[in-house]
Design a protein around this motif. Structure first.
Motif, PDB file in Angstrom:
ATOM      1  N   ASP A  31       3.354   7.411   4.745  1.00 54.95           N
ATOM      2  CA  ASP A  31       3.003   6.075   4.255  1.00 54.95           C
ATOM      3  C   ASP A  31       1.811   6.201   3.316  1.00 54.95           C
ATOM      4  OD1 ASP A  31       2.291   3.464   3.770  1.00 54.95           O
ATOM      5  OD2 ASP A  31       1.949   2.937   5.868  1.00 54.95           O
ATOM      6  N   HIS A  32       2.068   6.079   2.040  1.00 55.19           N
ATOM      7  CA  HIS A  32       1.022   6.201   1.021  1.00 55.19           C
ATOM      8  C   HIS A  32       0.657   4.844   0.418  1.00 55.19           C
ATOM      9  CE1 HIS A  32       2.755  10.246   1.355  1.00 55.19           C
ATOM     10  NE2 HIS A  32       1.516  10.642   1.129  1.00 55.19           N
ATOM     11  N   SER A  33       0.934   3.789   1.132  1.00 57.07           N
ATOM     12  CA  SER A  33       0.713   2.443   0.590  1.00 57.07           C
ATOM     13  C   SER A  33      -0.765   2.153   0.328  1.00 57.07           C
ATOM     14  CB  SER A  33       1.302   1.384   1.531  1.00 57.07           C
ATOM     15  OG  SER A  33       0.674   1.432   2.799  1.00 57.07           O
ATOM     16  N   LEU A  34      -1.657   2.826   1.008  1.00 56.75           N
ATOM     17  CA  LEU A  34      -3.085   2.593   0.809  1.00 56.75           C
ATOM     18  C   LEU A  34      -3.730   3.660  -0.074  1.00 56.75           C
ATOM     19  CD1 LEU A  34      -4.088   1.453   4.414  1.00 56.75           C
ATOM     20  CD2 LEU A  34      -3.511   0.032   2.432  1.00 56.75           C
ATOM     21  N   ALA A  35      -2.912   4.350  -0.862  1.00 56.94           N
ATOM     22  CA  ALA A  35      -3.415   5.433  -1.710  1.00 56.94           C
ATOM     23  C   ALA A  35      -4.496   4.965  -2.680  1.00 56.94           C
ATOM     24  CB  ALA A  35      -2.273   6.089  -2.474  1.00 56.94           C
ATOM     25  N   GLY A  36      -4.407   3.736  -3.146  1.00 54.91           N
ATOM     26  CA  GLY A  36      -5.428   3.222  -4.068  1.00 54.91           C
ATOM     27  C   GLY A  36      -6.801   3.140  -3.417  1.00 54.91           C
ATOM     28  N   ALA A  37      -6.841   2.717  -2.186  1.00 59.31           N
ATOM     29  CA  ALA A  37      -8.110   2.647  -1.457  1.00 59.31           C
ATOM     30  C   ALA A  37      -8.626   4.053  -1.166  1.00 59.31           C
ATOM     31  CB  ALA A  37      -7.938   1.849  -0.165  1.00 59.31           C
ATOM     32  N   HIS A  38      -7.722   4.936  -0.783  1.00 61.64           N
ATOM     33  CA  HIS A  38      -8.072   6.331  -0.527  1.00 61.64           C
ATOM     34  C   HIS A  38      -8.668   6.969  -1.783  1.00 61.64           C
ATOM     35  CE1 HIS A  38      -6.713  10.630  -0.754  1.00 61.64           C
ATOM     36  NE2 HIS A  38      -7.302  10.661   0.420  1.00 61.64           N
ATOM     37  N   ALA A  39      -8.057   6.722  -2.923  1.00 61.37           N
ATOM     38  CA  ALA A  39      -8.544   7.271  -4.192  1.00 61.37           C
ATOM     39  C   ALA A  39      -9.943   6.752  -4.512  1.00 61.37           C
ATOM     40  CB  ALA A  39      -7.573   6.930  -5.318  1.00 61.37           C
ATOM     41  N   HIS A  40     -10.186   5.473  -4.275  1.00 57.23           N
ATOM     42  CA  HIS A  40     -11.508   4.917  -4.543  1.00 57.23           C
ATOM     43  C   HIS A  40     -12.554   5.471  -3.583  1.00 57.23           C
ATOM     44  CE1 HIS A  40      -9.495   2.181  -7.272  1.00 57.23           C
ATOM     45  NE2 HIS A  40     -10.692   1.866  -7.736  1.00 57.23           N
ATOM     46  N   THR A  81     -18.030  -1.969   0.909  1.00 55.86           N
ATOM     47  CA  THR A  81     -17.267  -3.205   0.734  1.00 55.86           C
ATOM     48  C   THR A  81     -16.031  -2.987  -0.132  1.00 55.86           C
ATOM     49  OG1 THR A  81     -18.687  -3.905  -1.102  1.00 55.86           O
ATOM     50  CG2 THR A  81     -19.216  -4.764   1.076  1.00 55.86           C
ATOM     51  N   LEU A  82     -16.126  -2.106  -1.119  1.00 51.39           N
ATOM     52  CA  LEU A  82     -15.008  -1.881  -2.041  1.00 51.39           C
ATOM     53  C   LEU A  82     -13.781  -1.301  -1.338  1.00 51.39           C
ATOM     54  CD1 LEU A  82     -13.887  -1.854  -4.955  1.00 51.39           C
ATOM     55  CD2 LEU A  82     -14.891   0.429  -5.187  1.00 51.39           C
ATOM     56  N   VAL A  83     -13.972  -0.239  -0.594  1.00 51.96           N
ATOM     57  CA  VAL A  83     -12.816   0.456   0.000  1.00 51.96           C
ATOM     58  C   VAL A  83     -12.084  -0.432   1.015  1.00 51.96           C
ATOM     59  CG1 VAL A  83     -12.053   2.469   1.310  1.00 51.96           C
ATOM     60  CG2 VAL A  83     -13.743   2.740  -0.530  1.00 51.96           C
ATOM     61  N   ILE A  86     -10.250  -3.116  -0.906  1.00 53.28           N
ATOM     62  CA  ILE A  86      -8.995  -2.693  -1.532  1.00 53.28           C
ATOM     63  C   ILE A  86      -7.883  -2.649  -0.489  1.00 53.28           C
ATOM     64  CG2 ILE A  86      -7.816  -0.795  -2.723  1.00 53.28           C
ATOM     65  CD1 ILE A  86     -10.523  -0.191  -4.104  1.00 53.28           C
ATOM     66  N   VAL A  87      -8.197  -2.166   0.708  1.00 52.63           N
ATOM     67  CA  VAL A  87      -7.206  -2.168   1.790  1.00 52.63           C
ATOM     68  C   VAL A  87      -6.732  -3.602   2.044  1.00 52.63           C
ATOM     69  CG1 VAL A  87      -6.844  -1.790   4.271  1.00 52.63           C
ATOM     70  CG2 VAL A  87      -8.035  -0.055   2.891  1.00 52.63           C
ATOM     71  N   MET A  88      -7.678  -4.530   2.112  1.00 50.03           N
ATOM     72  CA  MET A  88      -7.319  -5.933   2.344  1.00 50.03           C
ATOM     73  C   MET A  88      -6.465  -6.476   1.206  1.00 50.03           C
ATOM     74  SD  MET A  88     -10.868  -7.394   3.952  1.00 50.03           S
ATOM     75  CE  MET A  88     -10.253  -9.071   4.055  1.00 50.03           C
ATOM     76  N   ALA A  89      -6.806  -6.134  -0.019  1.00 46.13           N
ATOM     77  CA  ALA A  89      -6.024  -6.618  -1.164  1.00 46.13           C
ATOM     78  C   ALA A  89      -4.609  -6.053  -1.141  1.00 46.13           C
ATOM     79  CB  ALA A  89      -6.730  -6.253  -2.469  1.00 46.13           C
ATOM     80  N   ILE A  90      -4.489  -4.770  -0.846  1.00 49.55           N
ATOM     81  CA  ILE A  90      -3.163  -4.140  -0.807  1.00 49.55           C
ATOM     82  C   ILE A  90      -2.307  -4.751   0.294  1.00 49.55           C
ATOM     83  CG2 ILE A  90      -1.938  -1.981  -0.277  1.00 49.55           C
ATOM     84  CD1 ILE A  90      -4.280  -0.510  -1.726  1.00 49.55           C
ATOM     85  N   ALA A  98     -12.828  -6.972  -2.077  1.00 46.45           N
ATOM     86  CA  ALA A  98     -12.637  -6.006  -3.165  1.00 46.45           C
ATOM     87  C   ALA A  98     -13.406  -6.446  -4.412  1.00 46.45           C
ATOM     88  CB  ALA A  98     -11.162  -5.843  -3.485  1.00 46.45           C
ATOM     89  N   LYS A  99     -13.395  -7.727  -4.682  1.00 43.69           N
ATOM     90  CA  LYS A  99     -14.139  -8.246  -5.840  1.00 43.69           C
ATOM     91  C   LYS A  99     -15.636  -8.051  -5.649  1.00 43.69           C
ATOM     92  CE  LYS A  99     -10.626 -11.628  -7.121  1.00 43.69           C
ATOM     93  NZ  LYS A  99     -10.285 -13.048  -7.215  1.00 43.69           N
ATOM     94  N   LEU A 100     -16.134  -8.358  -4.452  1.00 44.57           N
ATOM     95  CA  LEU A 100     -17.556  -8.159  -4.168  1.00 44.57           C
ATOM     96  C   LEU A 100     -17.918  -6.685  -4.301  1.00 44.57           C
ATOM     97  CD1 LEU A 100     -20.343  -9.091  -3.184  1.00 44.57           C
ATOM     98  CD2 LEU A 100     -19.483  -8.832  -0.826  1.00 44.57           C
TER      99      LEU A 100
END
Length: 126
Positions: A31-40, A81-83, A86-90, A98-100
Motif C-alpha cells: 500500500d503506497h497510498s501515503l507515498a507523498g507524505a513519506h516523501a515529504h 504539522t506538514l507530514v 499530508i496524510v490527512m489530505a490524502i 497540510a496548509k498550515l
C-alpha cells in the motif's frame, strides 16, 4: 543544551529513521497510498534539516544568532504539522493541517534565506 547544528541533525536522524521504517511498511503491505507524505518526511525531515545542520555547523556566526533558534522551532513545527497534514489530505480528512505545515515550512525556508544573506557561508576570518 546542544548547539543548533546538533538539534537539526538529531531531528534529521529521527525523521529518516521513521521514514525508512514507513517505507519498509509500505513496501511490505503493498500500500503506497501515503507515498507523498513519506516523501515529504524524507525530503523536509531528513534532507532539508540535515542541510540546515551543515550550514549552521560551518557558519558559527549564524549558529550563534537568536534567529537560528527561531529557525529551528519554525522548521520543526513545519515538519510535524506538514507530514501528518499530508496524510490527512490524502485520506480525505481535511487539508487544513497540510496548509498550515506548508506555510510554516516556507516561512522556515524564508528565514533561512535571510540568515544566509545576513551571515554568508562559513567561518569568518579576522
Amino acid at each position: 543544551m546542544r548547539d543548533i547544528s546538533f538539534l537539526f541533525f538529531a531531528t534529521a536522524a529521527v525523521a529518516v529513521t521513521i521514514g525508512m521504517g514507513w517505507g519498509i511498511q509500505m513496501s511490505a503491505s503493498g500500500d503506497h497510498s501515503l507515498a507523498g507524505a513519506h516523501a515529504h518526511l524524507n525530503l523536509v525531515g531528513w534532507a532539508t534539516m540535515a542541510i540546515f545542520g551543515v550550514y549552521y555547523l560551518l557558519t558559527p556566526n549564524a549558529a550563534a544568532s537568536a534567529l537560528s533558534k527561531v529557525h529551528y522551532a519554525l522548521a520543526l513545527a513545519g515538519l510535524v504539522t506538514l507530514v501528518p497534514g499530508i496524510v490527512m489530505a490524502i485520506t480525505e480528512q481535511g487539508e487544513g493541517l497540510a496548509k498550515l505545515g506548508s506555510v510554516l515550512t516556507i516561512l522556515s525556508m524564508l528565514l533561512f534565506l535571510v540568515t544566509v544573506f545576513r551571515h554568508g557561508f562559513g567561518a569568518r576570518t579576522a
